[in-house]
Design a protein around this motif. Structure first.
Motif, PDB file in Angstrom:
ATOM      1  N   SER A  79      -3.568  18.869 -10.116  1.00 45.20           N
ATOM      2  CA  SER A  79      -2.364  18.439 -11.564  1.00 45.20           C
ATOM      3  C   SER A  79      -1.218  17.913 -11.878  1.00 45.20           C
ATOM      4  CB  SER A  79      -3.180  19.741 -12.149  1.00 45.20           C
ATOM      5  OG  SER A  79      -1.806  20.826 -11.315  1.00 45.20           O
ATOM      6  N   SER A  80      -1.044  18.218 -12.980  1.00 46.13           N
ATOM      7  CA  SER A  80       0.808  17.997 -12.816  1.00 46.13           C
ATOM      8  C   SER A  80       1.248  18.548 -12.219  1.00 46.13           C
ATOM      9  CB  SER A  80       1.189  18.159 -14.308  1.00 46.13           C
ATOM     10  OG  SER A  80       0.981  18.715 -15.294  1.00 46.13           O
ATOM     11  N   GLU A  81       0.590  19.698 -11.971  1.00 46.92           N
ATOM     12  CA  GLU A  81       1.700  20.987 -11.225  1.00 46.92           C
ATOM     13  C   GLU A  81       1.388  21.039  -9.977  1.00 46.92           C
ATOM     14  OE1 GLU A  81       0.063  23.770 -13.197  1.00 46.92           O
ATOM     15  OE2 GLU A  81       1.240  23.248 -15.334  1.00 46.92           O
ATOM     16  N   ASP A  82       1.448  19.418  -9.040  1.00 46.06           N
ATOM     17  CA  ASP A  82       0.397  19.336  -8.231  1.00 46.06           C
ATOM     18  C   ASP A  82      -0.689  20.093  -7.137  1.00 46.06           C
ATOM     19  OD1 ASP A  82       0.347  17.435  -5.918  1.00 46.06           O
ATOM     20  OD2 ASP A  82       1.491  18.828  -4.956  1.00 46.06           O
TER      21      ASP A  82
ATOM     22  N   GLN B   8      -5.301  25.221 -18.592  1.00 51.58           N
ATOM     23  CA  GLN B   8      -4.566  24.224 -19.376  1.00 51.58           C
ATOM     24  C   GLN B   8      -4.636  23.142 -17.861  1.00 51.58           C
ATOM     25  OE1 GLN B   8      -1.675  27.215 -20.376  1.00 51.58           O
ATOM     26  NE2 GLN B   8      -1.927  26.666 -22.972  1.00 51.58           N
ATOM     27  N   GLY B   9      -3.776  23.383 -16.544  1.00 50.44           N
ATOM     28  CA  GLY B   9      -3.410  22.153 -16.025  1.00 50.44           C
ATOM     29  C   GLY B   9      -5.048  20.900 -15.803  1.00 50.44           C
ATOM     30  N   GLY B  10      -6.131  21.815 -15.984  1.00 50.91           N
ATOM     31  CA  GLY B  10      -6.524  20.973 -15.977  1.00 50.91           C
ATOM     32  C   GLY B  10      -7.092  20.272 -16.486  1.00 50.91           C
ATOM     33  N   ALA B  11      -6.932  19.685 -17.823  1.00 49.56           N
ATOM     34  CA  ALA B  11      -6.775  18.557 -18.457  1.00 49.56           C
ATOM     35  C   ALA B  11      -5.675  17.152 -17.822  1.00 49.56           C
ATOM     36  CB  ALA B  11      -6.310  18.684 -20.007  1.00 49.56           C
ATOM     37  N   THR B  12      -4.690  17.763 -17.491  1.00 44.44           N
ATOM     38  CA  THR B  12      -3.875  16.898 -16.109  1.00 44.44           C
ATOM     39  C   THR B  12      -4.761  16.177 -15.414  1.00 44.44           C
ATOM     40  OG1 THR B  12      -2.982  18.173 -14.894  1.00 44.44           O
ATOM     41  CG2 THR B  12      -1.696  18.316 -17.035  1.00 44.44           C
ATOM     42  N   VAL B  13      -5.217  17.380 -14.702  1.00 42.96           N
ATOM     43  CA  VAL B  13      -6.460  16.703 -13.476  1.00 42.96           C
ATOM     44  C   VAL B  13      -6.772  14.709 -13.733  1.00 42.96           C
ATOM     45  CG1 VAL B  13      -8.209  16.733 -11.908  1.00 42.96           C
ATOM     46  CG2 VAL B  13      -7.077  18.429 -12.672  1.00 42.96           C
ATOM     47  N   PHE B  14      -7.068  14.824 -15.693  1.00 43.62           N
ATOM     48  CA  PHE B  14      -7.913  13.610 -15.802  1.00 43.62           C
ATOM     49  C   PHE B  14      -6.999  12.367 -15.443  1.00 43.62           C
ATOM     50  CE2 PHE B  14     -10.375  16.721 -17.602  1.00 43.62           C
ATOM     51  CZ  PHE B  14     -11.813  15.989 -17.464  1.00 43.62           C
TER      52      PHE B  14
END
Length: 89
Positions: free
Chosen positions: A50-53, A18-24
């Protein structure tokens, strides 16, 4: 204990995915072709935060029209982490 551990591992894997999408959204992320695993489609490796660093490696295909298919999301290897930190931090 084995069942509880398996559940935790699944939750951690799902969180990475799920966090993978935020890497973009990471402006310092970098892409490279994954020709070794791309027999039928062009695959790319994205390395970024990611958004969670968390530093994640995302394997994906570009489907056009701003649509991507994430194939896998995992924590970056020590080698990938070193390259990311050397090049961008």
């Amino acid at each position: 204990m084995g069942s509880a551990q398996s559940g935790r591992q699944r939750e951690e894997a799902w969180g990475r995915f799920q966090g993978g999408a935020t890497v973009f959204g990471d402006p310092l992320a970098w892409f490279q072709p994954d020709a070794e695993h791309s027999l039928n489609e062009d695959r790319l490796l994205l390395l970024g935060r990611s958004s969670e660093d968390r530093l994640l490696a995302i394997l994906f295909t570009d489907r056009g029209d701003e649509l991507v298919r994430i194939i896998s999301a995992r924590c970056a290897t020590p080698r990938e982490r070193k390259k990311y930190e050397k090049d961008f931090r």
